[in-house]
Design an enzyme around this catalytic site. Structure first.
Site, short mmCIF file in Angstrom:
data_model
loop_
_atom_site.label_atom_id
_atom_site.label_comp_id
_atom_site.label_asym_id
_atom_site.label_seq_id
_atom_site.Cartn_x
_atom_site.Cartn_y
_atom_site.Cartn_z
N HIS A 90 49.50 -15.45 -14.88
CA HIS A 90 49.12 -15.51 -13.46
C HIS A 90 50.30 -16.02 -12.65
O HIS A 90 51.08 -16.85 -13.12
CB HIS A 90 47.87 -16.37 -13.24
CG HIS A 90 48.01 -17.84 -13.53
ND1 HIS A 90 48.51 -18.74 -12.62
CD2 HIS A 90 47.68 -18.56 -14.62
CE1 HIS A 90 48.49 -19.96 -13.13
NE2 HIS A 90 48.00 -19.88 -14.36
N ASP A 92 49.95 -17.17 -9.30
CA ASP A 92 49.61 -18.20 -8.32
C ASP A 92 49.79 -19.58 -8.95
O ASP A 92 49.78 -19.71 -10.18
CB ASP A 92 48.18 -18.02 -7.81
CG ASP A 92 47.13 -18.31 -8.88
OD1 ASP A 92 47.20 -17.65 -9.94
OD2 ASP A 92 46.25 -19.16 -8.66
N GLU A 154 44.09 -17.53 -10.16
CA GLU A 154 43.56 -18.28 -11.31
C GLU A 154 43.36 -19.75 -10.98
O GLU A 154 42.35 -20.36 -11.37
CB GLU A 154 44.52 -18.12 -12.50
CG GLU A 154 43.94 -18.60 -13.83
CD GLU A 154 44.13 -20.09 -14.09
OE1 GLU A 154 43.45 -20.62 -14.97
OE2 GLU A 154 44.97 -20.72 -13.40
N GLU A 155 44.32 -20.34 -10.27
CA GLU A 155 44.23 -21.77 -10.00
C GLU A 155 43.10 -22.12 -9.04
O GLU A 155 42.64 -23.26 -9.02
CB GLU A 155 45.56 -22.28 -9.44
CG GLU A 155 46.75 -22.13 -10.38
CD GLU A 155 46.68 -23.01 -11.62
OE1 GLU A 155 45.63 -23.66 -11.84
OE2 GLU A 155 47.65 -23.02 -12.38
N HIS A 421 50.05 -29.06 -12.97
CA HIS A 421 49.13 -29.48 -11.92
C HIS A 421 49.53 -30.81 -11.28
O HIS A 421 48.85 -31.26 -10.35
CB HIS A 421 47.68 -29.57 -12.41
CG HIS A 421 47.06 -28.27 -12.78
ND1 HIS A 421 45.70 -28.05 -12.80
CD2 HIS A 421 47.61 -27.08 -13.15
CE1 HIS A 421 45.45 -26.81 -13.17
NE2 HIS A 421 46.60 -26.21 -13.39
#
Length: 451
Positions: A90, A92, A154-155, A421
């Protein structure tokens, strides 16, 4: 091509990998229009499409998914009799959170102490570059068919790609699915993730007054919404151990795979000296076999600028991670009931559901896992390790339902020191190099298994 020749090619491609990752990290592709312009995600998607076209995939293009995000899809036909492998990633990323907590600018790739820092360097733009490096090293010597998909939201957990896959199953049919959004147990320890925790997010609101009132005139009898919320949230943890405690959810599971050393976990998580870990059982039990609740955020008056007033309303975003064997819908019901029934002092409590995703457990006895084990041993010089993962990838269950005969493998470059994150996310470039080598070898080993 020998293993050594392939390793040499990949080593020679690492400057290009760094240049690619520098360009990708510079694009703030946070899939939340409230925080960043949507065109940044579009720009990242087009970058991915152009790069994988150049790397030899066919018909690479953008498709809009039901949540409005763009997925990038493409393919390469298989040689006669060869299997097909789906490559997932992904583009993003998470928002940078506290810019002041970053040592270097979050959207500028910076090399420091042998690591590359920047938002997305590991999760998941590092995995995009891993795929590209493997394909470039192989050139035309790709012995399997390929399907490719890069997700764009996705996030945010809004489910765009999950819905798109369910409606377009024919586009993603493959014999093995490489979901590259996890990583190794540590740098240099080849690992496949076989278990993912599911996710249930809710927002709980507490309302007590028609509006804020002077704390000197009304404080005491006037119910304080923020204090009520604090007391309500405290019921989600055991007062002695801090273990998650949600009525109706089993919290006694045990992890049977490789463990996670407690001191290593403390170092990886940055736990302060003298602060004990929460919960009971082994670290692996708590991470991968039991539910875990986190209060992600609270809406209430900030300290600076707060007034001498009784808060009339307060709310919190609560996240519950759930292990395999726990149904996501049942977990959301349990969490909602716990919060609703636990309302202190008769205050009004409202619980609104947000995103959710089911946990996942992979079967590891097929040809793809055998091929991956051979590739991991060749690159890292030791047997492949199996671990659980605290994160959630809802797409895995969608893929498992859509392609029940396919093997699903979770791997990648995101080892614990990456701090995904969090501020100061980074990647060890040797992980990109070695995992690209693993991927390239895997494609050859897997093709041989079908001959």
């Amino acid at each position: 091509m020998t293993t050594d020749e392939l390793a040499g090619r990949i080593a020679g491609l690492m400057p290009r990998a760094q240049a690619d990752l520098t360009e990708l990290v510079a694009i703030p592709s946070v899939a939340d229009p409230r925080q960043y312009p949507p065109q940044e995600c579009r720009r990242a998607a087009q970058w991915v499409a152009d790069a994988f076209t150049e790397a030899g995939l066919h018909d690479v293009h953008l498709v809009e998914t039901p949540d409005g995000s763009n997925a990038v899809i493409g393919h390469r036909p298989p040689p006669p009799g060869a299997p097909t492998v789906l490559l997932y990633c992904h583009y993003d990323v998470q928002p940078p959170l506290d810019d002041d907590a970053w040592t270097t600018p979050p959207f500028t790739l910076t090399e420091r102490d042998g690591r590359w820092y920047g938002r997305g360097t590991a999760d998941c733009k590092g995995n995009i570059v891993m795929h590209l490096t493997a394909l470039r090293a192989l050139g035309d010597d790709i012995p399997v068919g390929l399907k490719f998909v890069a997700e764009g939201s996705e996030e945010q957990g809004t489910g765009g790609l999950e819905e798109y896959v369910a409606a377009h199953r024919e586009l993603f049919t493959a014999d093995a699915l490489l979901v590259c959004d996890t990583g190794n147990a540590a740098v240099g320890v080849g690992t496949a993730t076989t278990s993912l925790r599911g996710l249930v997010n809710v927002v709980v609101s507490v309302d007590t007054l028609a509006g804020e009132v002077h704390s000197g005139m009304f404080g005491g009898p006037a119910p304080d919404a923020l204090a009520a919320l604090i007391q309500l949230l405290s019921t989600l943890r055991d007062p002695e151990t801090g273990a998650t405690r949600v009525d109706g959810l089993d919290a006694s599971g045990s992890w049977e795979g490789a463990g996670y050393d407690e001191e290593q976990f403390r170092a990886d998580a940055g736990v302060l000296d003298g602060v004990p870990l929460t919960g009971t059982g082994t670290v692996a039990d708590r991470l991968w076999a039991r539910p875990a609740v986190t209060v992600l955020g609270v809406d209430c008056p900030p300290v600076v600028g707060s007034a001498a007033a009784v808060p009339a309303t307060a709310r919190a975003r609560v996240s519950l991670r759930i292990p395999p064997g726990t149904d996501a819908a049942a977990a959301r019901t349990a969490l909602t009931d716990h919060l609703t029934k636990g309302a202190p002092w008769g205050v009004r409590v409202k619980v609104e559901p947000e995103s959710s995703g089911s946990p996942f457990r992979a079967a590891t006895d097929g040809a793809a896992y055998g091929a991956l084990g051979e590739a991991m041993r060749a690159v890292y010089g030791k047997p492949m390790t199996f671990l659980g993962q605290g994160g959630s990838i809802p797409l895995c269950n969608v893929l498992a339902d859509a392609y029940p005969a396919a093997e699903i493998i979770l791997m990648g470059v995101e080892e614990p020191k990456c701090l995904i994150h969090a501020p100061n996310e980074s990647v060890d470039p040797t992980e990109i190099q070695h995992m690209a080598h693993v991927e390239a070898l895997f494609l050859h080993e897997y093709a041989r298994a079908f001959r």
